[in-house]
Design an enzyme around this catalytic site. Structure first.
Site, PDB file in Angstrom:
ATOM      1  N   ASP A   1       0.882  -1.216   0.044  1.00  0.00           N
ATOM      2  CA  ASP A   1       0.017  -0.167   0.066  1.00  0.00           C
ATOM      3  C   ASP A   1       0.723   1.121   0.058  1.00  0.00           C
ATOM      4  O   ASP A   1       0.394   2.249   0.600  1.00  0.00           O
ATOM      5  CB  ASP A   1      -1.145  -0.031   1.116  1.00  0.00           C
TER       6      ASP A   1
ATOM      7  N   HIS B   1      -6.143  -2.079  -4.664  1.00  0.00           N
ATOM      8  CA  HIS B   1      -5.578  -0.914  -5.071  1.00  0.00           C
ATOM      9  C   HIS B   1      -6.884  -0.041  -5.193  1.00  0.00           C
ATOM     10  O   HIS B   1      -7.675  -0.727  -6.169  1.00  0.00           O
ATOM     11  CB  HIS B   1      -4.700  -1.163  -6.213  1.00  0.00           C
TER      12      HIS B   1
HETATM   13  P1  IMP Z   1      -2.586 -13.031   2.881  1.00  0.00           P
HETATM   14  O1  IMP Z   1      -1.445 -12.680   1.884  1.00  0.00           O
HETATM   15  O2  IMP Z   1      -3.828 -12.719   2.636  1.00  0.00           O
HETATM   16  O3  IMP Z   1      -2.213 -14.450   3.238  1.00  0.00           O
HETATM   17  O4  IMP Z   1      -2.151 -12.250   4.365  1.00  0.00           O
HETATM   18  C1  IMP Z   1      -1.045 -12.516   4.988  1.00  0.00           C
HETATM   19  C2  IMP Z   1      -0.378 -10.972   5.612  1.00  0.00           C
HETATM   20  O5  IMP Z   1      -0.211 -10.162   4.451  1.00  0.00           O
HETATM   21  C3  IMP Z   1      -1.554 -10.330   6.090  1.00  0.00           C
HETATM   22  O6  IMP Z   1      -0.997  -9.340   7.164  1.00  0.00           O
HETATM   23  C4  IMP Z   1      -2.061  -9.271   4.957  1.00  0.00           C
HETATM   24  O7  IMP Z   1      -2.664  -8.022   5.754  1.00  0.00           O
HETATM   25  C5  IMP Z   1      -0.954  -8.906   4.086  1.00  0.00           C
HETATM   26  N1  IMP Z   1      -1.159  -8.543   2.918  1.00  0.00           N
HETATM   27  C6  IMP Z   1      -1.425  -9.397   1.845  1.00  0.00           C
HETATM   28  N2  IMP Z   1      -1.546  -8.873   0.882  1.00  0.00           N
HETATM   29  C7  IMP Z   1      -1.494  -7.405   0.970  1.00  0.00           C
HETATM   30  C8  IMP Z   1      -1.601  -6.246   0.257  1.00  0.00           C
HETATM   31  O8  IMP Z   1      -1.723  -6.114  -0.849  1.00  0.00           O
HETATM   32  N3  IMP Z   1      -1.215  -4.902   1.103  1.00  0.00           N
HETATM   33  C9  IMP Z   1      -1.099  -5.074   2.180  1.00  0.00           C
HETATM   34  N4  IMP Z   1      -0.729  -6.070   3.038  1.00  0.00           N
HETATM   35  C10 IMP Z   1      -1.189  -7.367   2.470  1.00  0.00           C
HETATM   36 MG    MG Z   2      -3.110  -2.099  -1.460  1.00  0.00          MG
END
Ligand code: IMP
Ligand code: MG
Length: 336
Positions: free
Chosen positions: A13, A43
């Site tokens: 982000d 996004h």
């Molecule tokens: P997962 O990828 O859904 O398994 O989440 C694992 C960790 O990565 C968590 O802390 C999510 O909040 C973080 N996360 C996954 N994708 C994003 C993203 O696109 N932006 C920010 N955090 C992410």
């Molecule tokens: Mg994002």
């Protein structure tokens, strides 16, 4: 520019989408292709009065003259993909590699019902972790197995490499951020794949020798959503007082806010092979910088911040975002 990768330098982000949009309008890529994990990435795109939360379509869709692609390494949720393609009207110019692994309902259920993933790690519940696990176990379905994806499947590496052979410009979009890389992040509080520039190249089937530029995007005030260590995190009260509040695009969870982390920025730049850095949110360092488009008009406070950041990163800062709109940016790439 001929083949440029844009990745996030902190915890995701960072505003990569806005940087991608700016580069697209300036450099006219013929293809914008995304790497990264899958629909866990969110996004927010502002177009006129409308705001879209996009999770599958590359954030470069705002630039209408590029073909949009989803690289081989990325997980595709056909339901999310279908909804976004329809909402954005990009059906005629978007392609999915036929080897992308598919997120099924079962993956989403497993992600949401696992207390380890949902609670301890704080996953987004989008099914990405279980789908990547199935991909590794070699029981996942692929895009070529899904009839609804039929009109969109392509050989993405072949498309990109052929375009490079023709001398066209290509933009490869990373998702997530360095701090949540499976390899380099704060394991186990990470996502289910590496998120560094090399991975984004591999996700799109572009060899390392063909990459010309790696733009690493850093937020002046980094954020983190979900669990896990965040060494420069501020007390919520402090960030609230500074007027900084953010919410996740996918989960709508409130993001944790931190101070600039020079040590992390340097390590992240190193592993990503950063050639140029972008800084977003400089208007949070000094409100008077909001919307400015010329470096010389930045305040001393902002310029001091950028000088220190550039020293930390060890690479020139060539793009400085001064507000949410695509036009609110300082681009000094030509001056280095
Ligand atoms: P997962 O990828 O859904 O398994 O989440 C694992 C960790 O990565 C968590 O802390 C999510 O909040 C973080 N996360 C996954 N994708 C994003 C993203 O696109 N932006 C920010 N955090 C992410
Ligand atoms: Mg994002």
């Amino acid at each position: 520019m001929s083949c440029t990768i844009v990745v996030g330098g902190f915890f995701g982000d960072e505003g990569k989408g806005k940087i991608v949009a700016h580069l697209a309008y300036q450099d006219h890529p013929s293809i914008i292709s995304r790497g990264g994990v899958g629909p866990n990435a969110g996004h927010t795109v502002k177009m006129g009065e409308k705001e879209y939360g996009v999770r599958m379509v590359p954030s470069g869709f705002v630039y209408p003259h590029a073909r949009l692609m989803i690289g081989t390494g990325v997980l595709v949720d056909p339901r999310v993909f279908g909804r976004e393609v329809e909402m954005l009207g990009v059906g005629g110019r978007i392609f999915v590699d036929y080897r992308c692994a598919i997120i099924d309902e079962g993956h989403i259920e497993r992600d949401k019902s696992s207390s380890h993933l949902a609670k301890t790690i704080g996953s987004t519940g989008s099914g990405c972790g279980p789908a990547n696990a199935d991909r590794v176990l070699r029981v996942a379905r692929l895009a070529r197995d899904i009839p609804e994806l039929g009109p969109y499947v392509a050989d993405v590496p072949l498309e990109i490499n052929s375009a490079l052979d023709r001398g066209e410009n290509i933009l490869l979009e990373g998702t997530q951020g360095f701090g949540i890389s499976l390899y380099y992040g704060t394991y186990p509080y990470v996502t289910s794949k590496d998120t560094s520039a090399s991975q984004i190249a591999a996700d799109n089937g572009v060899g390392p020798t063909r990459i010309d530029d790696v733009v690493v995007v850093f937020k002046a005030y980094p954020t983190r959503v979900g669990e896990g260590p965040f060494s420069t995190e501020m007390e919520r009260e402090v960030s609230d007082r500074m007027g900084i509040q953010e919410f996740g695009t996918v989960t709508h969870r409130q993001r944790r806010i931190g101070q600039w982390d020079g040590k992390m920025a340097r390590y992240s730049a190193m592993v990503n092979g950063c050639t140029q850095a972008a800084i977003t949110g400089i208007d949070r360092v000094d409100r008077d910088c909001f919307g400015i488009t010329e470096y010389d008009r930045l305040t001393k406070k902002a310029r001091d911040f950028l000088e220190q950041a550039e020293e930390d990163i060890g690479c020139p800062i060539t793009l400085i975002s001064t507000g949410p709109d695509v036009s609110q940016i300082i681009d000094i790439r030509g001056e280095i």
